[in-house]
Design a protein around this motif. Structure first.
Motif, PDB file in Angstrom:
ATOM      1  N   GLY A  68       0.937  -1.155  -0.014  1.00  0.00           N
ATOM      2  CA  GLY A  68       0.216  -0.011  -0.110  1.00  0.00           C
ATOM      3  C   GLY A  68       1.041   1.356  -0.159  1.00  0.00           C
ATOM      4  N   ARG A  69       0.055   2.296  -0.447  1.00  0.00           N
ATOM      5  CA  ARG A  69       0.935   3.666  -0.276  1.00  0.00           C
ATOM      6  C   ARG A  69       1.515   4.062   0.904  1.00  0.00           C
ATOM      7  NH1 ARG A  69      -3.339   5.040  -4.083  1.00  0.00           N
ATOM      8  NH2 ARG A  69      -2.521   5.121  -6.237  1.00  0.00           N
ATOM      9  N   PHE A  70       0.547   4.077   2.100  1.00  0.00           N
ATOM     10  CA  PHE A  70       1.254   4.368   3.120  1.00  0.00           C
ATOM     11  C   PHE A  70       2.379   3.541   3.569  1.00  0.00           C
ATOM     12  CE2 PHE A  70       1.701   4.746   8.000  1.00  0.00           C
ATOM     13  CZ  PHE A  70       1.569   6.115   8.132  1.00  0.00           C
ATOM     14  N   ASN A  71       2.333   2.435   3.493  1.00  0.00           N
ATOM     15  CA  ASN A  71       3.760   1.557   3.821  1.00  0.00           C
ATOM     16  C   ASN A  71       4.863   1.820   3.070  1.00  0.00           C
ATOM     17  OD1 ASN A  71       4.978  -1.195   3.102  1.00  0.00           O
ATOM     18  ND2 ASN A  71       4.769  -1.252   5.062  1.00  0.00           N
ATOM     19  N   ARG A  72       4.438   2.029   1.675  1.00  0.00           N
ATOM     20  CA  ARG A  72       5.561   2.443   0.782  1.00  0.00           C
ATOM     21  C   ARG A  72       6.416   3.571   1.347  1.00  0.00           C
ATOM     22  NH1 ARG A  72       3.163   3.641  -5.007  1.00  0.00           N
ATOM     23  NH2 ARG A  72       3.508   5.467  -4.123  1.00  0.00           N
ATOM     24  N   PHE A  73       5.578   4.717   1.647  1.00  0.00           N
ATOM     25  CA  PHE A  73       6.031   6.059   2.063  1.00  0.00           C
ATOM     26  C   PHE A  73       6.817   5.836   3.092  1.00  0.00           C
ATOM     27  CE2 PHE A  73       5.676  10.332   3.591  1.00  0.00           C
ATOM     28  CZ  PHE A  73       6.304  10.775   2.436  1.00  0.00           C
ATOM     29  N   ASP A  96      11.892   9.388  -7.247  1.00  0.00           N
ATOM     30  CA  ASP A  96      10.365   9.498  -6.923  1.00  0.00           C
ATOM     31  C   ASP A  96      10.451  10.332  -5.769  1.00  0.00           C
ATOM     32  OD1 ASP A  96      10.045   7.024  -8.264  1.00  0.00           O
ATOM     33  OD2 ASP A  96      10.955   5.722  -6.490  1.00  0.00           O
ATOM     34  N   PRO A  97       9.332  11.346  -6.132  1.00  0.00           N
ATOM     35  CA  PRO A  97       9.187  12.643  -5.127  1.00  0.00           C
ATOM     36  C   PRO A  97       9.293  12.021  -3.628  1.00  0.00           C
ATOM     37  CG  PRO A  97       7.121  12.590  -6.452  1.00  0.00           C
ATOM     38  CD  PRO A  97       8.369  11.540  -6.932  1.00  0.00           C
ATOM     39  N   GLU A  98       8.613  10.847  -3.422  1.00  0.00           N
ATOM     40  CA  GLU A  98       8.430  10.201  -1.909  1.00  0.00           C
ATOM     41  C   GLU A  98       9.742  10.000  -1.570  1.00  0.00           C
ATOM     42  OE1 GLU A  98       6.844   5.945  -2.712  1.00  0.00           O
ATOM     43  OE2 GLU A  98       5.668   7.379  -3.140  1.00  0.00           O
TER      44      GLU A  98
END
Length: 378
Positions: A68-73, A96-98
């Protein structure tokens, strides 16, 4: 112990991505392989769960797939930071901007960090269908503040277009544009004879409303006896549900995600390439790689009538520019090319020659190498 080899030790560089596929065309096939060919020891940190490997001189370091996105971030970013420190490279190049906070932490430790801005992210956020409309503007503004601050405090910036470069140049003097032109050697894209092609046109890339999927499909209702080869993944399930209801969908050959070999096969069998992105700011100044890949395949191109696209296609006489919001105008341009084979063939030949002579990766990789030389000299 002294190095007994007569060759100087390789300079270690490390590319980082938490989002892109390991064989991403820009990151792996172009930048990383060019650096390895130039003599660098290249590491590429990825997060896909496919494990470590070495390919074409590029060492893949996998930190595992994110959930998921939050875990990735949060979690994946910290795993990438830890792995990056272990590698201990001279240059870190993030995609990647993150990962900007990771780049900032590495820069604080005295490392040379390059940010590769594939898109104008603050503008791109406003066009994302899956982002709540109420938070698009504040999120865009917040990302711009963070991006600008970190860019001021790292070694350099690479951008995919001159437009994005001009945004960063006042913030970082080491900002260079490296356009996403296609490879002409070692590519699956080949130019094939018209008589060997099917009665089809093609679109290959991300499928979203702002990339013009609805107008492309509606244009098909005006074309009899032809199919649209549609390669790529829909941005959302809802968009696909809406698109299959449009008159013209019965003439669409939905192909899903295509690897590089399959992209080459689809271009080889199609007669026309289409890239009718909608007139939003992030696209008006973009340089879509698919347009140049169509040209390399010898396909005449039907494209949006943006000034930049018109300059490229009309000056090289390799395509027709149309109002991308008008399905009938898109269909008319396609019909003209299908009904005027001689002109279509000449446009295809012109585009092919333009890529061989100008719009290819060889003209861009030197910019990456020159930036690395500059940073290492300081």
């Amino acid at each position: 112990m002294e190095n007994s080899s007569s060759q100087p030790p390789q300079i270690k560089v490390c590319h980082l991505t938490s989002v892109h596929k390991r064989y991403d065309p820009r990151i792996y096939y172009k930048e990383c392989r060019s650096l390895a060919k130039a003599g660098y020891k290249v590491h590429l940190i990825v997060a896909d769960g496919l494990g470590d490997e070495t390919k074409d001189g590029v060492n893949f370091n996998d930190v595992g797939a994110s959930k998921g996105r939050f875990n990735r971030f949060v979690s994946t970013s910290m795993k990438i930071y830890k792995k990056a420190k272990e590698i201990n490279a001279e240059i870190y190049h993030l995609h990647d901007p993150e990962l900007l906070p990771v780049g900032y932490m590495l820069a604080r430790k005295g490392k040379k960090v390059v940010y590769d801005a594939h898109e104008d992210v603050p503008v791109q956020i406003k066009a994302k269908a899956y982002i709540n409309p109420l938070i698009k503007q504040p999120l865009s503004s917040s990302v711009k503040i963070v991006e600008d601050y970190i860019v001021k405090n790292i070694a350099g910036v690479i951008t995919a277009t001159p437009y994005i470069r001009d945004r960063f140049l006042p913030l970082n003097k080491n900002s260079v544009d490296v356009c996403n032109y296609p490879l002409i050697n070692g590519t699956s894209i080949v130019k094939t004879k018209w008589e060997l092609k099917n009665d089809s046109i093609c679109y290959v890339g991300g499928i979203s409303e702002v990339r013009g999927i609805k107008q492309m499909v509606e244009a098909m209702k005006y074309l009899n006896g032809y199919k649209l080869n549609l390669g790529g993944e829909f941005e959302t399930d809802q968009l696909r549900e809406e698109t299959v209801k449009i008159e013209g969908w019965s003439k669409v050959n939905e192909l899903g995600f295509l690897n590089r070999d399959k992209v080459g096969a689809i271009l080889a069998e199609s007669k026309i390439g289409i890239v009718t992105l909608q007139p939003i700011k992030n696209y008006v100044d973009a340089m879509p790689v698919k347009m140049f890949e169509y040209m390399l395949a010898g396909l005449p191109v039907v494209a949006s009538n943006f000034p930049l696209y018109k300059e490229i296609l009309e000056s090289n006489k390799c395509g027709i520019c149309v109002d991308p919001t008008d399905p009938k105008q898109i269909a008319d341009a396609i019909s003209f090319l299908l009904e005027n084979q001689e002109q279509a063939l000449q446009m295809g030949d012109n585009g092919y020659e333009a890529v061989l002579n100008k719009y290819n990766w060889a003209s861009e990789e030197i910019k990456v190498l020159n930036l690395y030389d500059k940073l290492l000299a300081n």
